[in-house]
Design an enzyme around this catalytic site. Sequence first.
Site, mmCIF file in Angstrom:
data_model
loop_
_atom_site.group_PDB
_atom_site.id
_atom_site.type_symbol
_atom_site.label_atom_id
_atom_site.label_comp_id
_atom_site.label_asym_id
_atom_site.label_seq_id
_atom_site.Cartn_x
_atom_site.Cartn_y
_atom_site.Cartn_z
ATOM 1 N N SER A 53 -4.424 44.372 38.527
ATOM 2 C CA SER A 53 -3.256 43.517 38.365
ATOM 3 C C SER A 53 -3.600 42.114 38.815
ATOM 4 C CB SER A 53 -2.083 44.057 39.195
ATOM 5 O OG SER A 53 -1.067 43.090 39.337
ATOM 6 N N LYS A 54 -3.118 41.114 38.065
ATOM 7 C CA LYS A 54 -3.371 39.730 38.446
ATOM 8 C C LYS A 54 -2.663 39.383 39.752
ATOM 9 C CE LYS A 54 -2.513 38.492 34.123
ATOM 10 N NZ LYS A 54 -2.190 37.688 32.937
ATOM 11 N N ARG A 55 -1.658 40.179 40.126
ATOM 12 C CA ARG A 55 -0.965 39.922 41.381
ATOM 13 C C ARG A 55 -1.721 40.515 42.565
ATOM 14 N NH1 ARG A 55 4.843 42.293 40.620
ATOM 15 N NH2 ARG A 55 3.583 43.928 39.662
ATOM 16 N N LEU A 56 -2.417 41.633 42.337
ATOM 17 C CA LEU A 56 -3.062 42.339 43.431
ATOM 18 C C LEU A 56 -4.566 42.130 43.479
ATOM 19 C CD1 LEU A 56 -1.134 45.727 43.161
ATOM 20 C CD2 LEU A 56 -0.625 43.784 44.644
ATOM 21 N N HIS A 57 -5.153 41.614 42.410
ATOM 22 C CA HIS A 57 -6.600 41.477 42.349
ATOM 23 C C HIS A 57 -6.973 40.081 41.853
ATOM 24 C CE1 HIS A 57 -5.720 45.783 41.916
ATOM 25 N NE2 HIS A 57 -6.835 45.981 42.566
#
Length: 632
Positions: free
Chosen positions: A297-301
């Site tokens: 995920s662009k939010r988590l990674h």
Amino acid sequence: MRSLYTIGGPLRWELRTQPSKVFKRYKFHGQPSHILSSKSTLLPSKPARTRFAPSPTGYLHLGSLRTALYNYLLAKATGGQFLVRIEDTDQTRIVSDAESKLYEDLKWAGLDWDEGPSIGGDFGPYKQSQRLPTYNQHASQLLDSGRAYRCFCSPAELDAIKAQNIKEGTSIGYNKTCSHIPEDVSTRRAAAGEPHCVRLRCEHEKPAPPFHDMVYGRYKTPFVPEDFILIKRDGYPTYHFANVIDDHLMQITHVIRGAEWLVSTPRHVMLYDAFGWEPPEFAHVGLLVDSNRQKLSKRLHDIGISSYREKGYLPVALLNYVALLGWSPLRTGQKKITETMDLETIISKFHLRFTRGDIRINDKLAFIQNYYLKRILAQPEYPETIQQVSNVILPNLEKAIGEVEKGRSDNPLLGPIIVPARPAEEDSNLVGKDYLRKMFEVDMKSFVDAESHVWRNANLIWEIPEESYVQALDIEMEQNTVDNFWVKHPDAAAPEGGNRPISALQDPDIWDMFDSLGRKPSKVVDLFHATVQEITDEAWTKESLEKKMKPLIMSIYSDREEHGKDRERGRRQVWGWHALRWIMVAGNVGPALIPSMELLGKAETMRRMSVAKRAALRWEQDEMKKFKDNSS
């Protein structure tokens, strides 16, 4: 040397259809074919036309770069064409600079396209927002043939239908309310401006037709498709409709994309059937997941390509790494598979046997990055290649230094930026470009990414507080149980390998080889200070420093107490390198010492020796106080 940007039959098993079992993530049923090993299964026999069709609702990330790369590789491996098409039909979610950033990232990676928005081609325009008349024309074609109909249901009515279906426990799909409106009535209502969408007319209780996927084999969904939307109420086509129209009109022969699109492909096949067109070959590659098997995920990674650029990764290294996320070259004979390949080599080895299932992100990128850096350093045209690498990496180092400098006031281990690293007055950078380039060259072989490289070389950028010297010396003396220091006479032969038990050094003839400095590191600093003082500024080169410093380094020894069964004998060993590393960088891990001294210059080297001398005297005073306190 070539630009850094371009340094120079899938696996399928037979499964029986089992309606009670589904794949965990995608919930699909499949009948993969047998493994085929003939050459014809590895690549198509004719040139392939492939495309990368991103939506400008976000930036290029690791998964989308892999999709672009695989399509690029197939086109180049078969002598075909690689297209870029912008799928911008979802106008509400468009990010203003995503499209320009996309082109920038692809060019940085070295994936040039043959046709696309920025260069044109025979099948343009290559932005879906500029192709609306084409989609409306084909929607009209389906309306005229009865394969599609207009739906005048409002969003509120659709929500009510969905809620009723949920309440009754039936399918939550559209209930075909408007499919019964006569064509002439539908046409009049549309001509009067009544809002509507266009839906594909699907047959009742008949699943979508199966299709063959190059990764998962024969794929058939057990679900009956609803009458899905082709043209939305705002006049824009849905992804599914525009995707099929464009792929057909642009003569795309192969579609390689992520496995998350596998469940949508039956809809695409239905549209190809509705138009009487031949669909392209499909290959759905495994989803990229983390170590916990969670979708990236662009939010988590931190998976945005721009983040890899900012960290200083070489394009050739990143492409090599991404290519191996779900694909590998074929093993030939008994040879071990080589995983380090530049773009041209990957093209020459490319085939269509992808790994099935989720693909875990691994930590090979650092290894691949170091491989290419070492390879570049070994090139005959070293000055040219080092310049190319520096041009890619130095801006990222400057940015990383800026981030560290922002929080430096809260870091007790870092002082101000050292004088030789400071830029000229007219330079707005924190560190002079010439100094930064030389610093990078000193430790280039250890480079992995910009942030870690700045921290590894922090002692070549910022001053080291005196307290850090004291703490490092205390660790060296106490934890490593250093007892006394000795300096070997210049004309004396070294003990075997620099290491011999103290008991073997008690012979007077051998004992006379050394002068004792006691347990006083300040005297060791004095020896280095005197040697460095003799070197002139003009002679301050790596060669001169090695000639003067190495004899001194190899003449300084220490006694170390041993524990356990060796406690009584101890061991004497060369301590000169330890001493110099403590003097220059407070014992911290970093680049080679002599090249570091050359970079720092004589004035900064002498300043550090003065700081080390003060720290050594402080430590000795503390030791004396401890001794007196224990004696009283």
